[in-house]
Design an enzyme around this catalytic site. Structure first.
Site, short mmCIF file in Angstrom:
data_model
loop_
_atom_site.label_atom_id
_atom_site.label_comp_id
_atom_site.label_asym_id
_atom_site.label_seq_id
_atom_site.Cartn_x
_atom_site.Cartn_y
_atom_site.Cartn_z
N CYS A 60 40.11 29.40 56.22
CA CYS A 60 39.84 30.84 56.20
C CYS A 60 39.79 31.44 54.81
O CYS A 60 39.40 32.60 54.65
CB CYS A 60 40.90 31.58 57.02
SG CYS A 60 42.59 31.32 56.40
N TYR A 61 40.18 30.71 53.79
CA TYR A 61 40.20 31.28 52.44
C TYR A 61 38.78 31.63 52.00
O TYR A 61 37.89 30.77 51.96
CB TYR A 61 40.81 30.31 51.43
CG TYR A 61 42.30 30.10 51.56
CD1 TYR A 61 43.08 30.89 52.39
CD2 TYR A 61 42.94 29.11 50.82
CE1 TYR A 61 44.44 30.69 52.50
CE2 TYR A 61 44.31 28.91 50.92
CZ TYR A 61 45.05 29.70 51.77
OH TYR A 61 46.40 29.50 51.87
N ALA A 62 38.60 32.90 51.66
CA ALA A 62 37.30 33.40 51.21
C ALA A 62 36.20 33.01 52.19
O ALA A 62 35.09 32.63 51.80
CB ALA A 62 36.98 32.91 49.80
N GLY A 64 35.79 30.48 54.05
CA GLY A 64 35.33 29.10 53.96
C GLY A 64 34.76 28.70 52.62
O GLY A 64 34.58 27.51 52.34
N LYS A 338 48.45 34.03 52.91
CA LYS A 338 48.73 32.65 52.51
C LYS A 338 49.17 31.82 53.69
O LYS A 338 48.45 31.22 54.35
CB LYS A 338 49.80 32.57 51.42
CG LYS A 338 49.94 31.16 50.85
CD LYS A 338 48.74 30.83 50.00
CE LYS A 338 48.90 29.50 49.29
NZ LYS A 338 48.53 28.35 50.10
#
Length: 338
Positions: A60-62, A64, A338
């Site tokens: 899910c960070y940015a 993908g 996070k």
């Protein structure tokens, strides 16, 4: 650089892990302070050149693009797959930790990273909507299929981790080998139960936010960086405890001044003095990598550790997903946390 064991997995990692939340396409609906593909490549090159072999990210960070940028950087740098330990996460996606979601999301992660296996696959939070057995069996199937070498967990209640490990033991499935919990000098609640449970099961501890999102890197509470001025999640995690935490910040600054080093080195050195295997450090510049690596040479005396810890008082929980019906805890419902 020395290596440490990633729990009972047999995988050897550097005592510093580079966190992938800093990488990816910046956006108003995620983070405005992430760095682009070229900057990501520069940071990763500096880390690898310095002996760091452990990189952590999440699906899910940015949206993908963190995984995409990391995969592109490793390809551009010609890094041999066996020379890097790659970790990613699953949960903040459709279906949470259901079998269907896990089998779907691992393929997306592998595709974005440009690899056919992950060294470490981490559940990002505990899923109240999926039976533990369904999750653990699905994760085990990934290990058996060769898509994942080892399993990890992230922020949750200690009893939840214990129950998941027991379910794996009972059914002969792969157990978690690491815990990525919220842990630093300003937030030590997991010392009460989580750390002992992890040690009971032979797990490595790889904390996120080891520098308290920058609060342990400067003598003032407020920062001037783009993250410090735009990251709402950061404020939700720490601002409520500003008054009780500033005395700790002041002591970190004092100890750092006594040693003639930046505050961040003291904050990181405290983790290793505590027996932590590999804190996850977010780096948006190669100089941040240099500073984290330099911290490995810093040794705090038992008296300094006690001095840094002495002002701490109990905090409200920040990290584990709230139980059904409970008021959401800070930093629990948003993947930006996070």
């Amino acid at each position: 650089m020395r290596r440490v064991k990633l729990g009972h997995s047999g995988i050897e990692v550097s005592p510093i892990c580079i966190g992938g939340m800093s990488f990816g396409r910046a956006s108003a609906d995620y983070h405005e302070w992430t760095i682009g593909p070229e900057e990501t490549r520069t940071v990763i090159k500096r880390a690898l050149d310095s002996g760091v072999n452990f990189i952590d990210t999440a699906n899910c960070y940015a949206h993908g693009t963190s995984e995409e940028y990391i995969g592109a950087a490793l390809r551009d740098l010609g890094v041999r797959r066996e020379d890097v330990v790659l970790a990613s996460k699953v949960f903040f996606n459709e279906g949470g930790l259901s079998r269907e979601a896990i089998l779907r999301e691992i393929d997306g992660t592998l595709s974005r990273l440009g690899t056919d296996y992950l060294d470490l696959y981490i559940i990002h939070r505990f899923d109240y909507d999926t039976p533990i057995e369904e999750t653990m069996e699905a994760l085990d199937s990934l290990v058996r299929a060769g898509k994942v070498r080892a399993l990890g967990a992230s922020a949750m209640y200690a009893y939840q981790l214990h129950n998941m490990q027991v379910a794996a033991e009972r059914n002969g499935w792969t157990k978690f080998t690491s815990m990525q919990c919220h842990y630093n000098l300003l937030y030590r609640e997991d010392e009460r139960e989580m750390v002992p449970v992890c040690r009971q099961f032979g797990m490595a501890i790889t904390p996120y936010s080891p520098l308290a999102s920058g609060h342990l890197t400067r003598p003032t509470w407020e920062g001037v960086s783009k993250r410090a001025t735009t990251d709402v999640v950061l404020r939700n995690k720490y601002d409520a405890d500003r008054e009780r935490d500033m005395p700790i910040v002041e002591r970190v600054a004092e100890v750092a001044a006594n040693h003639g080093v930046p505050m961040s080195r003291v904050a990181l050195a405290w983790h290793w003095a505590r027996g932590i295997e590999a804190p996850v450090v977010g780096c948006s510049k190669p100089e941040c990598v240099d500073d984290a690596v330099a911290a490995l040479d810093m040794k705090l005396s038992p008296e300094e550790v006690a001095y840094l810890e002495e002002p701490y008082t109990a905090h409200e929980l920040v990290g584990p997903a709230a139980r059904p019906g409970e008021k959401p805890l800070a930093g629990t419902t948003n993947p930006n946390a996070k």
